[in-house]
Every structure is written in structure tokens, then in C-alpha cells.
Design an enzyme around this catalytic site. Sequence first.
Site, PDB file in Angstrom:
ATOM      1  N   HIS A 359       0.813  -1.227   0.000  1.00 12.35           N
ATOM      2  CA  HIS A 359       0.000   0.000   0.000  1.00 12.35           C
ATOM      3  C   HIS A 359       0.841   1.270   0.000  1.00 12.35           C
ATOM      4  O   HIS A 359       0.298   2.383   0.102  1.00 12.35           O
ATOM      5  CB  HIS A 359      -0.891   0.035   1.241  1.00 12.35           C
ATOM      6  CG  HIS A 359      -1.920  -1.043   1.316  1.00 12.35           C
ATOM      7  ND1 HIS A 359      -3.203  -0.907   0.844  1.00 12.35           N
ATOM      8  CD2 HIS A 359      -1.851  -2.300   1.806  1.00 12.35           C
ATOM      9  CE1 HIS A 359      -3.882  -2.012   1.063  1.00 12.35           C
ATOM     10  NE2 HIS A 359      -3.080  -2.885   1.638  1.00 12.35           N
ATOM     11  N   LYS A 551      -8.090  13.734   4.788  1.00 16.61           N
ATOM     12  CA  LYS A 551      -7.187  12.566   4.748  1.00 16.61           C
ATOM     13  C   LYS A 551      -6.172  12.752   5.880  1.00 16.61           C
ATOM     14  O   LYS A 551      -6.115  13.803   6.491  1.00 16.61           O
ATOM     15  CB  LYS A 551      -6.457  12.474   3.381  1.00 16.61           C
ATOM     16  CG  LYS A 551      -5.808  13.789   2.976  1.00 16.61           C
ATOM     17  CD  LYS A 551      -5.296  13.748   1.519  1.00 16.61           C
ATOM     18  CE  LYS A 551      -6.413  13.811   0.497  1.00 16.61           C
ATOM     19  NZ  LYS A 551      -6.259  12.785  -0.541  1.00 16.61           N
ATOM     20  N   ARG A 552      -5.330  11.767   6.155  1.00 14.71           N
ATOM     21  CA  ARG A 552      -4.299  11.929   7.183  1.00 14.71           C
ATOM     22  C   ARG A 552      -3.378  13.067   6.789  1.00 14.71           C
ATOM     23  O   ARG A 552      -3.189  13.360   5.600  1.00 14.71           O
ATOM     24  CB  ARG A 552      -3.503  10.622   7.333  1.00 14.71           C
ATOM     25  CG  ARG A 552      -4.230   9.526   8.074  1.00 14.71           C
ATOM     26  CD  ARG A 552      -4.511   9.874   9.509  1.00 14.71           C
ATOM     27  NE  ARG A 552      -3.324  10.057  10.323  1.00 14.71           N
ATOM     28  CZ  ARG A 552      -2.860   9.154  11.215  1.00 14.71           C
ATOM     29  NH1 ARG A 552      -3.497   7.999  11.374  1.00 14.71           N
ATOM     30  NH2 ARG A 552      -1.793   9.378  11.933  1.00 14.71           N
ATOM     31  N   LYS A 557       0.963  14.277   1.008  1.00  9.62           N
ATOM     32  CA  LYS A 557      -0.425  14.580   0.616  1.00  9.62           C
ATOM     33  C   LYS A 557      -0.595  16.088   0.398  1.00  9.62           C
ATOM     34  O   LYS A 557      -1.584  16.546  -0.139  1.00  9.62           O
ATOM     35  CB  LYS A 557      -1.374  14.044   1.684  1.00  9.62           C
ATOM     36  CG  LYS A 557      -1.380  12.507   1.809  1.00  9.62           C
ATOM     37  CD  LYS A 557      -2.196  12.045   3.004  1.00  9.62           C
ATOM     38  CE  LYS A 557      -2.127  10.541   3.215  1.00  9.62           C
ATOM     39  NZ  LYS A 557      -2.928   9.757   2.257  1.00  9.62           N
ATOM     40  N   THR A 659      -8.481   6.623  -1.703  1.00  9.24           N
ATOM     41  CA  THR A 659      -9.859   6.112  -1.805  1.00  9.24           C
ATOM     42  C   THR A 659     -10.844   7.227  -1.499  1.00  9.24           C
ATOM     43  O   THR A 659     -11.972   7.229  -1.983  1.00  9.24           O
ATOM     44  CB  THR A 659     -10.060   4.928  -0.819  1.00  9.24           C
ATOM     45  OG1 THR A 659      -9.483   5.277   0.441  1.00  9.24           O
ATOM     46  CG2 THR A 659      -9.436   3.660  -1.350  1.00  9.24           C
ATOM     47  N   LYS A 663     -14.645   8.418  -3.162  1.00  9.70           N
ATOM     48  CA  LYS A 663     -15.856   8.718  -2.385  1.00  9.70           C
ATOM     49  C   LYS A 663     -16.404  10.101  -2.762  1.00  9.70           C
ATOM     50  O   LYS A 663     -17.609  10.272  -2.973  1.00  9.70           O
ATOM     51  CB  LYS A 663     -15.534   8.660  -0.880  1.00  9.70           C
ATOM     52  CG  LYS A 663     -15.136   7.279  -0.388  1.00  9.70           C
ATOM     53  CD  LYS A 663     -14.373   7.296   0.925  1.00  9.70           C
ATOM     54  CE  LYS A 663     -13.813   5.913   1.239  1.00  9.70           C
ATOM     55  NZ  LYS A 663     -12.801   5.925   2.339  1.00  9.70           N
TER      56      LYS A 663
HETATM   57  C1  26W Z   1       4.264   0.882   9.925  1.00  7.68           C
HETATM   58  C2  26W Z   1       3.368   2.050   9.970  1.00  7.68           C
HETATM   59  C3  26W Z   1       2.439   2.077   8.809  1.00  7.68           C
HETATM   60  C4  26W Z   1       1.059   2.048   9.049  1.00  7.68           C
HETATM   61  C5  26W Z   1       0.189   2.077   7.973  1.00  7.68           C
HETATM   62  C6  26W Z   1       2.922   2.128   7.534  1.00  7.68           C
HETATM   63  C7  26W Z   1       2.039   2.152   6.445  1.00  7.68           C
HETATM   64  C8  26W Z   1       0.703   2.116   6.701  1.00  7.68           C
HETATM   65  C9  26W Z   1      -0.298   2.080   5.575  1.00  7.68           C
HETATM   66  C10 26W Z   1       0.192   1.294   4.444  1.00  7.68           C
HETATM   67  C11 26W Z   1      -0.577   3.437   5.154  1.00  7.68           C
HETATM   68  C12 26W Z   1      -1.810   3.521   4.300  1.00  7.68           C
HETATM   69  O1  26W Z   1      -2.882   3.586   4.816  1.00  7.68           O
HETATM   70  N1  26W Z   1      -1.615   3.561   2.985  1.00  7.68           N
HETATM   71  C13 26W Z   1      -2.716   3.931   2.131  1.00  7.68           C
HETATM   72  O2  26W Z   1      -3.408   2.744   1.725  1.00  7.68           O
HETATM   73  C14 26W Z   1      -4.563   3.068   0.941  1.00  7.68           C
HETATM   74  C15 26W Z   1      -5.306   1.767   0.661  1.00  7.68           C
HETATM   75  O3  26W Z   1      -4.643   1.006  -0.284  1.00  7.68           O
HETATM   76  C16 26W Z   1      -4.187   3.817  -0.332  1.00  7.68           C
HETATM   77  O4  26W Z   1      -5.353   4.169  -1.028  1.00  7.68           O
HETATM   78  C17 26W Z   1      -3.362   5.050   0.001  1.00  7.68           C
HETATM   79  O5  26W Z   1      -2.893   5.647  -1.174  1.00  7.68           O
HETATM   80  C18 26W Z   1      -2.191   4.696   0.907  1.00  7.68           C
HETATM   81  O6  26W Z   1      -1.505   5.842   1.354  1.00  7.68           O
END
Ligand code: 26W
Length: 817
Positions: A359, A551-552, A557, A659, A663
Site C-alpha cells: 500500500h 485525509k491523514r 499529501k 480512496t 468517495k
Molecule cells: C508501519 C506504519 C504504517 C502504518 C500504515 C505504515 C504504512 C501504513 C499504511 C500502508 C498506510 C496507508 O494507509 N496507505 C494507504 O493505503 C490506501 C489503501 O490502499 C491507499 O489508497 C493510500 O494511497 C495509501 O496511502
Amino acid sequence: MALTKITKAELTKRIKHHLNFTLDDVTDNQNKEAYWKATSLAINDIVVEKLQATKARQQSANARSVNYLSLEYLMGRMLSNNLHNLGVYEAAEAAVRDLGHELSDLCEQGADLALGNGGLGRLAACFLDSLATLDYAATGYGIHYQHGLFKQSFKDCRQVEEPDMWREFGNPWEVCRPDAAQTIALYGHVKHETQADGTVKSIWEPKTHCKGVPWDIPIVGYNSATVNVLRLWEGTATEAFDWDHFSDGNYIHALKDNVRAETVSKVLYPKDEHEAGKELRFIQQYFFCACSLKDIIARHERSQGIDWSAFTDSTAIQLNDTHPTIAIVELMRILLDEYDMAWDESWAICQKVFSYTNHTLLPEALEKWSVRLFEKVLPRHLEIVYRINEDFLNNEVNEKWPHDFQMRRKLSLIEEGHERMVRMAHLCVVSAHKVNGVAEIHSKLVKQDLFPEFDALWPEKLTNVTNGITPRRWLKACNPKLSKLLDKHVNEDWAKDLNNLSQLVALADTPKFQKEFMAIKRENKVELAKEIEQLTGVVVSPDAIFDVQIKRLHEYKRQHLNFLHILALYSRLLENPNLVMQPRVFIFGAKAAPGYHLAKEIIFAINKVAEKINSDQRIQGKLKVVFLPNYRISLAEKIIPGADVSEQISTAGKEASGTGNMKLALNGAVTIGTLDGANIEIAEEVGNENIFIFGNTVEEVKAIKAQGYNPYHFYETNAELKKILDWLDSDFFTPGQPYQLSAIKHSLLDGGDPYLVLADFQSYSDAHQALDIAYRDQSRWARMAILNTACMGKFNSDRSIQDYVENIWHLAPCAEK
Ligand code: 26W
């Protein structure tokens, strides 16, 4: 037809039952929380009935099922969603009205299940909804965090975090299953015993154990026969008390195991895209993977006994990013050590059942755990990792790149260096039979930039499945007015097959439909304006453009690019208050990871500038900026229906998919965005004349970085940019305290502007000019808005799930005969 048949009278009776018996004689008719709970419990009875029928059907059909392993599930609230998916919303509305309440009010009572950070966690929730809607057998596995994502509030314009107390009033949608508890081992060491046949057996002697008690949350399909389960593990001590210590009067010590075990599921790590690297996070990952694998094997044994070929036939396991990677090594350990299986047979089973979704491309988000930590917490697993690595380097790598030491070093599961690290992504790619990215451009970059050698080794393994969203929560439930209009003009059930929305294309130019469509958007904006005033005290006009970035908070971003453009607009208006522009309201929603300093400075700056702009009479209310606190799923459901503009402005190559973009477009917002993630596929679907694209492309970003990027060039050559950046050093927004907002300027100049904010500024500003002109042409804008809704069919998470099913999981629906 799987829709539940229940009358208003029957529902009323059931709600009253819970008011009287389950909640013990609720007399205060105004107790909304109690009526929410009683209504939820009454609906949950129906849900559990369908769950039992589903289990029996899937069991008897020996249905092949997918197990989704995710450390995060951003579920939001459940009542409204379950009512719509069961098809009893209207009946419940009437029943609750008879009891003196408004269903929409009661739906506001429950806490969000915020057991996730952002995109990854919400995607998991949308996927569970689609799996049940499409009648596929599926189980979601995760952690039953006592505290989900922190509650955000603003104090003096700065983010303040408080623990999330979602379980304060209990959760009517979950059932505790102590009978399915599992016990897992931790720490200790490995003994090696030479067997009679000369082989050496590894025996792990753990130092401590932890019990996992599952909580089951039913996942109701939309208009389907299926209710699947989300099983979340809670950590508890194996022994309630260490009686020896207790009897010695050493109470605290007697409880230590208890306290430690409970901490494993105490809280969600609020880090998004930055790895935590903490021992507890590592233990959280192992805890839920080990409990889940034991549960998966037990379920298989119950239905088919221990037959491992049948196991691979009936079991698929999806790893939601690298966070559950340890599950691969744990299954190897179970097969080798507990079932005495040979290495090759065990490895073959693992490769058959596991698949992995990536992701993110951000280096800081790719997890690596130190060999030292592995050695300490999971010594036996480290041995297995070494063996997997050895076979991989000596077979596949050596075959393709004989004696290529550099290549071995680059592909190894172990990153050498003063602190040796285990590369979890490499372990996933080597072990899984399929690896996918989450949007076409992202999957291409995963192949080209992240894993080029792995792609060369296994050209078939790396694939793409573009993300999607469930139209049940993100249109039918959150935008009832638009849903009713769609029901009137689209003859099939668009919530089941979103491609049916394409029937609206023919109506996009009809003044009557344009009028109806935009009237609903305006009604939603009026609702949102009320919410904004209630949350921030700021009064905004529904005639203004509602421009939304939710978004975060993360530099890639680029909320700070949006911020700089707002400063530019403000300075233009101060220079010329009669500037011709459509009034604009900029709406922000974003949480920053507690330790992410610059992200918090960006929040502070936006709030400070908002204060100034919103109280500046000179600009005649043409500009308003609001930062809504505690952005979460249930707030997104209020913002999205009222949005005109969707800000998707990440640096090209950084947002894997996004995503929120789907929406907002589905609810008739027009996107201003870069050619990044799924924005590219959205532009393909809606047509370039119905989206505002700007900025450097992925290739152009690479070229700029390759030749060396100097942000000062833009600072010195763009007068407006220089003016607004210098503004940040002044005390204009922070009277008497200059330089309060300089952290942003510093990161964009001396900090090297790693996300090319200055390089994209002018193109972004020009795109906003074009957008402003388009908005003032009402029928053109209405057409654009309608076509965005009409052309979102592809981004239904049902389509994503069908892609996973056809390319990766190979499931068959298990519907009612
Ligand atoms: C280790 C800490 C950590 C926690 C969460 C690292 C990475 C993440 C996730 C991968 C971050 C995340 O939410 N990524 C998002 O995933 C979405 C679903 O596929 C995508 O639509 C977003 O572009 C992406 O930033």
C-alpha cells in the site's frame, strides 16, 4: 431475495424487549444512548440469525474462504450500515418513530470503531462489506484494541490527542468468544536435539505465554444471504494471578503477566506511513497472526480433519501490507515443529495460501525488524527466516545472477549493517504466490522501482488490483437524498452494481436533471454548513464553493500546498477586495501522527491563518477556512455529500491509490489533482474535461529529482510565491510573535521541499483559476458533477474483490440455493 422481511410492529416489539430486559427497564424515553443500544441489539438478533445460517451453509459447502489479516479496520459506525444492508432501514425508521425517536438521531449515538489509521484500515472495512455482499466466505482477523485512533481536538490551534474510548458504553455489535480463545508463546530460546535419524529438531522453549480471546463482529452483506465475521483478538494473561507471588503478598508482581498481556491489545499505533519499530508493535503483529493461524487451522480441522492438501484447497490468506508478515513464518513453524512436516512440503503450502498487498512506496513505511528483536522475542522464527533466505539466495538468486554478491546483498531478507534487519517486504514477496499494488500507476512503480529484481525473477507474481469503496456506506447510507434521485432515474439496483450509474450520462446535459442533482448538492451543503458552525463556530455560505481536503496529515499529501494557495488567494483579495472570484470555503479534516512534528506545524498554521481570514471583514466573506477537529469515518460521511471540490494533490508517485478521491467523486465532487494513484484512473473514467489535473507527472518528478531540485529557483522567480512564503515569517497571523509559522517555509526552502510543493505551485494555482471559472458556469459545473457520479462504477470495492477472486484467491460464491 436475501432482504430481511420484518414488519414495523415486530421491530418495535423487539426494541422494547431489549429496552426492558437487556438494558433493564429503560424508563427515560429521552435516553437516546439506550434507544440506540436497544435498536442495535434488536437488529443484531436478526444479523446473528443470518450469521448462523451463513456458517452452516459455508460449512456444508466446504466453501473455500479467504482470511484477511489486517492490523487495522476502520469500520466507523455500524447501525445505519447494517440497516441498509439488511434492507430494513425504512421499517426501523417507522418503528423508532413510534417509540418517539428519529432513527437518524439514534444512528448518531454509537462511537466509531476507529481501529485503524487511514486508507489501509478503511479499505479493509470496504473489502469485508463487498466480500459478504458477493456471498464469498471470508473472515477478517485483527486486534480488538481497547483504544482505537486517538481523539483529536485543537487547543490554541494546535492538535491535542486524547485516548479513544469507543468501548465506554459497550459495543452492541460484538460477541465475546472465550470458547475460541488461543494461547501463544513468546520469548525464550531454541534447543536443538539430534533425532534418531540424525536429523536435528529445533525445540522452542518460550519464556512466557499470552492468551488471545476473540470478539466477533458480524459483517452483513448488502441484499445478500451472507453474514461473515470480523474476529478481533484481545490479549489476556493465561493465569489470572501468579498465586505464588500473590501469597507472598507481592500483589503487583502477581499481576505483571496480566498487565503485560493486556497491553498487547491496549492501543492502536497511530503511525501512518512511518514504521513504529517498537517491540510492542512487533508483539501485536505476532500475537494476532499466531492466534488467527491457530483459529484457521482449527476451523479447517473441524470441517475436514488434518489434510494439508485440502487445507490449501480451502484456504487463502491475504496479508494487508507487511504488518502481518510474521504469519508466513508462524505457519512454517507450526507445520515443521508441530506437524513434523518436511521443509519443502511446508514451504509449498505457505506459497499456495499467502498473498500480499503493498500500500505504499514510502521508504520510511517499509517495515524492517532488527535481528536482535527477532532473536529476543521469536528465536525459532528467526531460524526459519534464515533458512528461507538461504534457499532463496542459493537457488533463485544464484541461478539468475550467479555469484553476484551485490545482488544477493540487495535481495536478501536480511539487511546487513551495524544493526542487521529483517526486510519484511522481501519476506512477503519471496513467500507469497501473488503480490499486488493498489492502483495501476502504483503497481507499475512497485514492479519498476520497489521490486524490479523480484519482478524479473517472477514476472507473473506482481500484479495490480485497483482499490475501490463500498457504495453502500459511501452513497446509499451517507447521501440518502442523492440515493433517492438515483433510484428514480436508474432502473437497476446501482448499490449492487455501480456500473448502472452510467445510465446518468445521458441525463448530464438535461436542465431538469441538472437542477434536481444540484438542488440536492445544495441541500447537503446547507446540512454541512450547520455541522461546520456547530463544530467550529464559523458561519459559511452554501453558495460558496465547498473545497474539501480530508485525509491523514502527511507532507506527501501536501496539505501545505493547499495552504499556500489559500494564502495567495487571501493576498490577492487584500490587494483587490473586488477581485472576481466565486466565494470559497476550504474545508480540512486531518489527524497527524502524534510524533510527526512538521505535520502538527501545518495544522497549527492552517488554524492560525483560518482565524485571521475568517474574521477579516475586508474580504467580504469571499474566503473561509475551516479545520474540522477529530476527522473520522462518521465525520467523512457528513462532509462528502456536501463537497463541490475534491483535493487530491499528492506529489506524483507518492499516493499509492487514494480512496477518498473515489468517495468524493461518487458524491458529485469535481477533483483537482495530480496524475497520481487512482486519480489517473478516475480521469480516464470521467474524461479530462471533467477533472482539473495539474502538476508534474511521475516521470517529470523523477527527472527533476535526478537533475537536482532547487526550491529556491521558484521562490526567486515567482513573486507571489516569495510574498506568501515571507508572510510566514511575519507576525501577521500571530500578532507579536513573528516566525511562529516559519517551520513550513523552512521545510520548503532549506529543507529542500522533498515533495515539490514549490515546483507544482503555479500549475496548481492556474488549475484553481480554471476551476473557479468553470464553477461560475452552473450548467457546465452541473454536467461535470453529474458525470463524476455517473462514471465511478469501476471504483466499487465489489469490482476490486472480483479482481482478487479471479487473479489471486479463486473463490466461488456460497449463496443460498
Ligand atoms: C508501519 C506504519 C504504517 C502504518 C500504515 C505504515 C504504512 C501504513 C499504511 C500502508 C498506510 C496507508 O494507509 N496507505 C494507504 O493505503 C490506501 C489503501 O490502499 C491507499 O489508497 C493510500 O494511497 C495509501 O496511502
